[in-house]
Design a protein around this motif. Structure first.
Motif, mmCIF file in Angstrom:
data_model
loop_
_atom_site.group_PDB
_atom_site.id
_atom_site.type_symbol
_atom_site.label_atom_id
_atom_site.label_comp_id
_atom_site.label_asym_id
_atom_site.label_seq_id
_atom_site.Cartn_x
_atom_site.Cartn_y
_atom_site.Cartn_z
ATOM 1 N N GLN A 141 37.239 48.307 42.749
ATOM 2 C CA GLN A 141 38.521 48.965 42.495
ATOM 3 C C GLN A 141 39.489 48.692 43.646
ATOM 4 O O GLN A 141 40.683 48.475 43.415
ATOM 5 C CB GLN A 141 38.316 50.466 42.323
ATOM 6 C CG GLN A 141 39.605 51.196 41.994
ATOM 7 C CD GLN A 141 39.433 52.699 42.009
ATOM 8 O OE1 GLN A 141 38.694 53.243 42.814
ATOM 9 N NE2 GLN A 141 40.115 53.364 41.094
ATOM 10 N N ALA A 142 38.989 48.704 44.861
ATOM 11 C CA ALA A 142 39.845 48.443 46.011
ATOM 12 C C ALA A 142 40.453 47.034 45.924
ATOM 13 O O ALA A 142 41.582 46.811 46.325
ATOM 14 C CB ALA A 142 39.072 48.607 47.306
ATOM 15 N N ARG A 143 39.706 46.105 45.401
ATOM 16 C CA ARG A 143 40.178 44.722 45.301
ATOM 17 C C ARG A 143 41.165 44.526 44.155
ATOM 18 O O ARG A 143 42.136 43.802 44.286
ATOM 19 C CB ARG A 143 38.961 43.794 45.135
ATOM 20 C CG ARG A 143 39.270 42.360 44.766
ATOM 21 C CD ARG A 143 40.003 41.633 45.882
ATOM 22 N NE ARG A 143 40.229 40.250 45.580
ATOM 23 C CZ ARG A 143 41.276 39.765 44.938
ATOM 24 N NH1 ARG A 143 42.213 40.577 44.484
ATOM 25 N NH2 ARG A 143 41.404 38.485 44.726
ATOM 26 N N TRP A 144 40.914 45.157 43.009
ATOM 27 C CA TRP A 144 41.727 44.894 41.812
ATOM 28 C C TRP A 144 42.458 46.132 41.293
ATOM 29 O O TRP A 144 42.787 46.212 40.106
ATOM 30 C CB TRP A 144 40.880 44.305 40.716
ATOM 31 C CG TRP A 144 40.557 42.872 40.934
ATOM 32 C CD1 TRP A 144 41.446 41.835 40.853
ATOM 33 C CD2 TRP A 144 39.304 42.307 41.282
ATOM 34 N NE1 TRP A 144 40.803 40.655 41.143
ATOM 35 C CE2 TRP A 144 39.492 40.923 41.401
ATOM 36 C CE3 TRP A 144 38.042 42.832 41.514
ATOM 37 C CZ2 TRP A 144 38.461 40.069 41.743
ATOM 38 C CZ3 TRP A 144 37.027 41.980 41.851
ATOM 39 C CH2 TRP A 144 37.240 40.614 41.954
ATOM 40 N N HIS A 145 42.746 47.083 42.146
ATOM 41 C CA HIS A 145 43.438 48.294 41.714
ATOM 42 C C HIS A 145 44.874 47.965 41.288
ATOM 43 O O HIS A 145 45.584 47.228 41.961
ATOM 44 C CB HIS A 145 43.466 49.345 42.831
ATOM 45 C CG HIS A 145 44.045 50.645 42.410
ATOM 46 N ND1 HIS A 145 43.382 51.513 41.569
ATOM 47 C CD2 HIS A 145 45.233 51.233 42.670
ATOM 48 C CE1 HIS A 145 44.127 52.566 41.355
ATOM 49 N NE2 HIS A 145 45.255 52.431 42.011
ATOM 50 N N ARG A 146 45.280 48.526 40.158
ATOM 51 C CA ARG A 146 46.637 48.364 39.662
ATOM 52 C C ARG A 146 47.559 49.291 40.443
ATOM 53 O O ARG A 146 47.302 50.472 40.572
ATOM 54 C CB ARG A 146 46.695 48.725 38.177
ATOM 55 C CG ARG A 146 48.013 48.471 37.512
ATOM 56 C CD ARG A 146 47.994 48.948 36.071
ATOM 57 N NE ARG A 146 46.840 48.477 35.324
ATOM 58 C CZ ARG A 146 46.859 47.427 34.500
ATOM 59 N NH1 ARG A 146 47.979 46.768 34.310
ATOM 60 N NH2 ARG A 146 45.781 47.064 33.850
ATOM 61 N N LEU A 147 48.610 48.751 40.982
ATOM 62 C CA LEU A 147 49.533 49.560 41.779
ATOM 63 C C LEU A 147 50.616 50.175 40.958
ATOM 64 O O LEU A 147 51.126 49.801 40.032
ATOM 65 C CB LEU A 147 50.169 48.726 42.895
ATOM 66 C CG LEU A 147 49.152 48.206 43.899
ATOM 67 C CD1 LEU A 147 49.851 47.290 44.904
ATOM 68 C CD2 LEU A 147 48.497 49.345 44.644
#
Length: 147
Positions: A141-147
């Protein structure tokens, strides 16, 4: 008012519950807090079951294997996290209903209570594994979290 810093979450939960119960309408406040924790746990279980947590990821940018891994890790993790929250919320509700702050339990005591059930060691093992899987999901999640 605070519990022993080395005493885990139980002392803090009991102290906070006792403090809240001393307020006017304290039992109602504690009961609402317990319902809130149960609702949060139910939300996490629902998010895990329906894989709603994937909406927070940039899945289109993820390699296929990473997406599959995130889906599996997130599902198991959210389910385990939800089960613990529901159990903790039930203990807070019991404290409000019985008017006994000592019935409120923190996460560590909630896990011990799960271990004391007939399927305890297995259930505790499954929950512990689920929490470890959730921790692994958090890295994805830290790598591909949607902002």
């Amino acid at each position: 008012l605070r519990g022993d810093p080395g005493g885990g979450s139980d002392a803090g939960s009991k102290d906070l519950t006792a403090l809240a119960m001393d307020l006017p309408g304290g039992r109602v406040l504690v009961g609402l807090a317990g319902l809130g924790v149960v609702a949060l746990g139910a939300y996490w279980i629902h998010s895990g079951w329906k894989r709603r947590f994937l909406e927070d990821l940039r899945t289109g940018e993820m390699p296929r294997g990473a997406r599959r891994l995130a889906e599996r890790l997130g599902t198991a993790g959210y389910l385990a996290r939800g089960v613990i929250a529901v159990a903790a919320g039930v203990f807070v509700l019991q404290a409000a209903i019985t008017y006994d702050p000592d019935r409120a339990r923190g996460v560590d005591s909630t896990l011990r209570a799960l271990a004391d059930t007939p399927a305890g060691p297995w259930l505790l093992g499954v929950v512990a594994l689920g929490l470890l899987l959730f921790a692994a999901y958090c890295f994805l999640q830290a790598r591909w979290h949607r902002l």
